[in-house]
Design a protein around this motif. Structure first.
Motif, PDB file in Angstrom:
ATOM      1  N   SER A  12     -24.965  18.125 -26.100  1.00 33.95           N
ATOM      2  CA  SER A  12     -25.317  19.242 -26.677  1.00 33.95           C
ATOM      3  C   SER A  12     -25.992  20.606 -26.020  1.00 33.95           C
ATOM      4  O   SER A  12     -26.118  21.340 -26.457  1.00 33.95           O
ATOM      5  CB  SER A  12     -26.995  18.545 -27.152  1.00 33.95           C
ATOM      6  N   ALA A  13     -25.160  20.455 -24.724  1.00 34.53           N
ATOM      7  CA  ALA A  13     -25.535  20.488 -23.721  1.00 34.53           C
ATOM      8  C   ALA A  13     -24.383  22.252 -23.118  1.00 34.53           C
ATOM      9  O   ALA A  13     -24.482  22.515 -22.464  1.00 34.53           O
ATOM     10  CB  ALA A  13     -25.860  19.569 -22.079  1.00 34.53           C
ATOM     11  N   PHE A  14     -23.647  21.989 -23.414  1.00 36.35           N
ATOM     12  CA  PHE A  14     -21.950  22.107 -22.911  1.00 36.35           C
ATOM     13  C   PHE A  14     -21.798  22.844 -24.106  1.00 36.35           C
ATOM     14  O   PHE A  14     -21.720  22.599 -25.472  1.00 36.35           O
ATOM     15  CB  PHE A  14     -20.953  21.220 -22.524  1.00 36.35           C
ATOM     16  N   PRO A  15     -20.832  24.279 -24.193  1.00 38.06           N
ATOM     17  CA  PRO A  15     -20.649  25.036 -25.244  1.00 38.06           C
ATOM     18  C   PRO A  15     -19.051  23.719 -25.911  1.00 38.06           C
ATOM     19  O   PRO A  15     -18.992  25.015 -27.066  1.00 38.06           O
ATOM     20  CB  PRO A  15     -20.191  26.000 -24.246  1.00 38.06           C
ATOM     21  N   ASN A  16     -17.771  23.754 -25.551  1.00 38.02           N
ATOM     22  CA  ASN A  16     -16.939  22.942 -25.744  1.00 38.02           C
ATOM     23  C   ASN A  16     -16.896  21.521 -25.927  1.00 38.02           C
ATOM     24  O   ASN A  16     -17.523  20.943 -24.174  1.00 38.02           O
ATOM     25  CB  ASN A  16     -16.350  23.351 -25.870  1.00 38.02           C
ATOM     26  N   ILE A  17     -16.708  20.702 -26.882  1.00 37.76           N
ATOM     27  CA  ILE A  17     -16.281  19.106 -26.185  1.00 37.76           C
ATOM     28  C   ILE A  17     -14.888  19.459 -26.027  1.00 37.76           C
ATOM     29  O   ILE A  17     -14.086  20.002 -26.349  1.00 37.76           O
ATOM     30  CB  ILE A  17     -16.947  18.112 -27.773  1.00 37.76           C
ATOM     31  N   GLU A  18     -14.591  18.559 -24.793  1.00 30.77           N
ATOM     32  CA  GLU A  18     -13.017  18.365 -24.668  1.00 30.77           C
ATOM     33  C   GLU A  18     -12.700  16.334 -25.231  1.00 30.77           C
ATOM     34  O   GLU A  18     -12.941  15.779 -23.954  1.00 30.77           O
ATOM     35  CB  GLU A  18     -13.092  18.550 -23.025  1.00 30.77           C
ATOM     36  N   PRO A  19     -12.589  16.068 -25.889  1.00 27.96           N
ATOM     37  CA  PRO A  19     -12.723  14.913 -26.750  1.00 27.96           C
ATOM     38  C   PRO A  19     -12.182  13.826 -26.112  1.00 27.96           C
ATOM     39  O   PRO A  19     -12.859  12.392 -25.081  1.00 27.96           O
ATOM     40  CB  PRO A  19     -11.969  14.530 -27.583  1.00 27.96           C
ATOM     41  N   PHE A  20     -11.109  13.470 -25.513  1.00 24.82           N
ATOM     42  CA  PHE A  20     -10.205  13.189 -24.548  1.00 24.82           C
ATOM     43  C   PHE A  20     -10.831  12.995 -23.190  1.00 24.82           C
ATOM     44  O   PHE A  20     -10.758  11.719 -22.957  1.00 24.82           O
ATOM     45  CB  PHE A  20      -9.035  13.335 -24.693  1.00 24.82           C
ATOM     46  N   ASN A  21     -10.975  14.611 -22.900  1.00 28.43           N
ATOM     47  CA  ASN A  21     -11.632  14.349 -21.321  1.00 28.43           C
ATOM     48  C   ASN A  21     -12.962  13.851 -21.324  1.00 28.43           C
ATOM     49  O   ASN A  21     -13.358  13.001 -20.128  1.00 28.43           O
ATOM     50  CB  ASN A  21     -11.282  15.401 -20.028  1.00 28.43           C
ATOM     51  N   ASP A  22     -13.384  14.145 -22.491  1.00 25.47           N
ATOM     52  CA  ASP A  22     -14.905  13.311 -22.293  1.00 25.47           C
ATOM     53  C   ASP A  22     -14.910  12.174 -22.443  1.00 25.47           C
ATOM     54  O   ASP A  22     -16.035  11.103 -21.725  1.00 25.47           O
ATOM     55  CB  ASP A  22     -16.322  14.533 -23.466  1.00 25.47           C
ATOM     56  N   ILE A  23     -14.328  11.370 -23.496  1.00 24.45           N
ATOM     57  CA  ILE A  23     -14.054   9.808 -23.379  1.00 24.45           C
ATOM     58  C   ILE A  23     -13.658   9.691 -22.386  1.00 24.45           C
ATOM     59  O   ILE A  23     -14.521   8.569 -21.946  1.00 24.45           O
ATOM     60  CB  ILE A  23     -14.121   9.941 -24.607  1.00 24.45           C
TER      61      ILE A  23
END
Length: 276
Positions: A12-23
């Motif tokens: 919700s807070a960031f403009p784009n999701i980086e699925p692998f790196n975020d996980i």
């Protein structure tokens, strides 16, 4: 709760999701925290046998040797993730974070937990840093000038309510801590002073929520009204009730109840994050 908080903030807070790196960031945080929890259980076996014997795992269901092996595995996973960010993003921040938090958690479990206020502040800071590390990683690795949505409120909320809860838990564990020479606030200054400090943290949090709620723009209609009611009925009134409950608390079970309710209010604070 930690993983849920990070996932919601990332979504919700960031403009784009980086699925692998975020996980990976979430898993990095969870592994370090889990290792810290296990270290805390290892070093607190004797005290926990007095304060909460029914909850002691180390030495009963889980040997100390196996516990240390699990700590090593979890820290090893965290280190590998930190090295991944070092290699692919040419940035040492996560590696430094790994060493700093791992050392701090070990020192907390071994010594600082038994000190006057220092242990409470460390846990509160690390709880807030579970959101802060997301901000740090996103700014360093993905978006240099990213506009981040009110993560400062959530970090402040996490710090203050965790600080409150840690003091309450120290009051709950006072007997065992005193027997083993801990210098926690309830042991050193007594329950009344500890209650005053804990309540002061909640009053400061209440004031901030009130100012934030009162200052929300009034031209967006029903959404604003909902956010104000949310703040009133799920944060402000529960926090006031929690203060009253702590003032009245005298017995171990009552302090445990206060600590549990504080954890539930943490979830409501996470929900309030969506109001902005």
């Amino acid at each position: 709760m930690m993983a849920l908080t990070q996932a919601i903030v990332l979504a919700s807070a960031f403009p784009n999701i980086e699925p692998f790196n975020d996980i990976l960031i979430i898993f990095f945080t969870m592994c370090i925290a889990a290792a810290g929890y296990i270290e805390n259980d290892i070093f607190d076996v004797e005290i926990d046998n007095i304060n909460k014997p029914e909850s002691v795992i180390i030495g009963n269901d889980f040997s100390e040797k196996r516990a240390w092996i699990l700590v090593a595995i979890l820290q090893g996973i965290s280190l590998l993730i930190a090295l991944y960010f070092l290699v692919f993003f040419q940035n040492t921040t996560i590696l430094y974070t790994y060493f700093a938090t791992s050392i701090l958690l070990f020192l907390y479990a071994k010594w600082l937990k038994k000190s006057f206020l220092i242990g409470n502040i460390i846990v509160a800071f690390l709880c807030a840093f579970t959101i802060g590390i997301l901000v740090l990683c996103k700014k360093l690795f993905f978006y240099d000038n990213v506009s981040i949505k009110n993560t400062d409120f959530l970090m402040n909320f996490a710090f203050l309510i965790t600080f409150f809860r840690e003091i309450v838990k120290d009051i709950e564990d006072k007997d065992g801590d005193a027997q083993f020479g801990a210098w926690t606030m309830p042991v050193v200054a007594g329950n009344i002073v500890s209650k005053i400090v804990a309540i002061s943290a909640l009053l400061w949090l209440l004031f901030q929520i009130f100012i934030l709620s009162a200052g929300i723009d009034t031209h967006t209609g029903n959404e604003v009204l909902f956010s104000k009611y949310y703040a009133l009925f799920l944060l402000e009134l529960p926090l006031l009730a929690l203060i009253i409950q702590l003032i009245r608390a005298k017995f171990k079970t009552q302090f445990h109840s206060v600590s549990t309710i504080a954890k539930i209010i943490m979830l409501f604070g996470l929900g309030y994050f969506f109001m902005f």
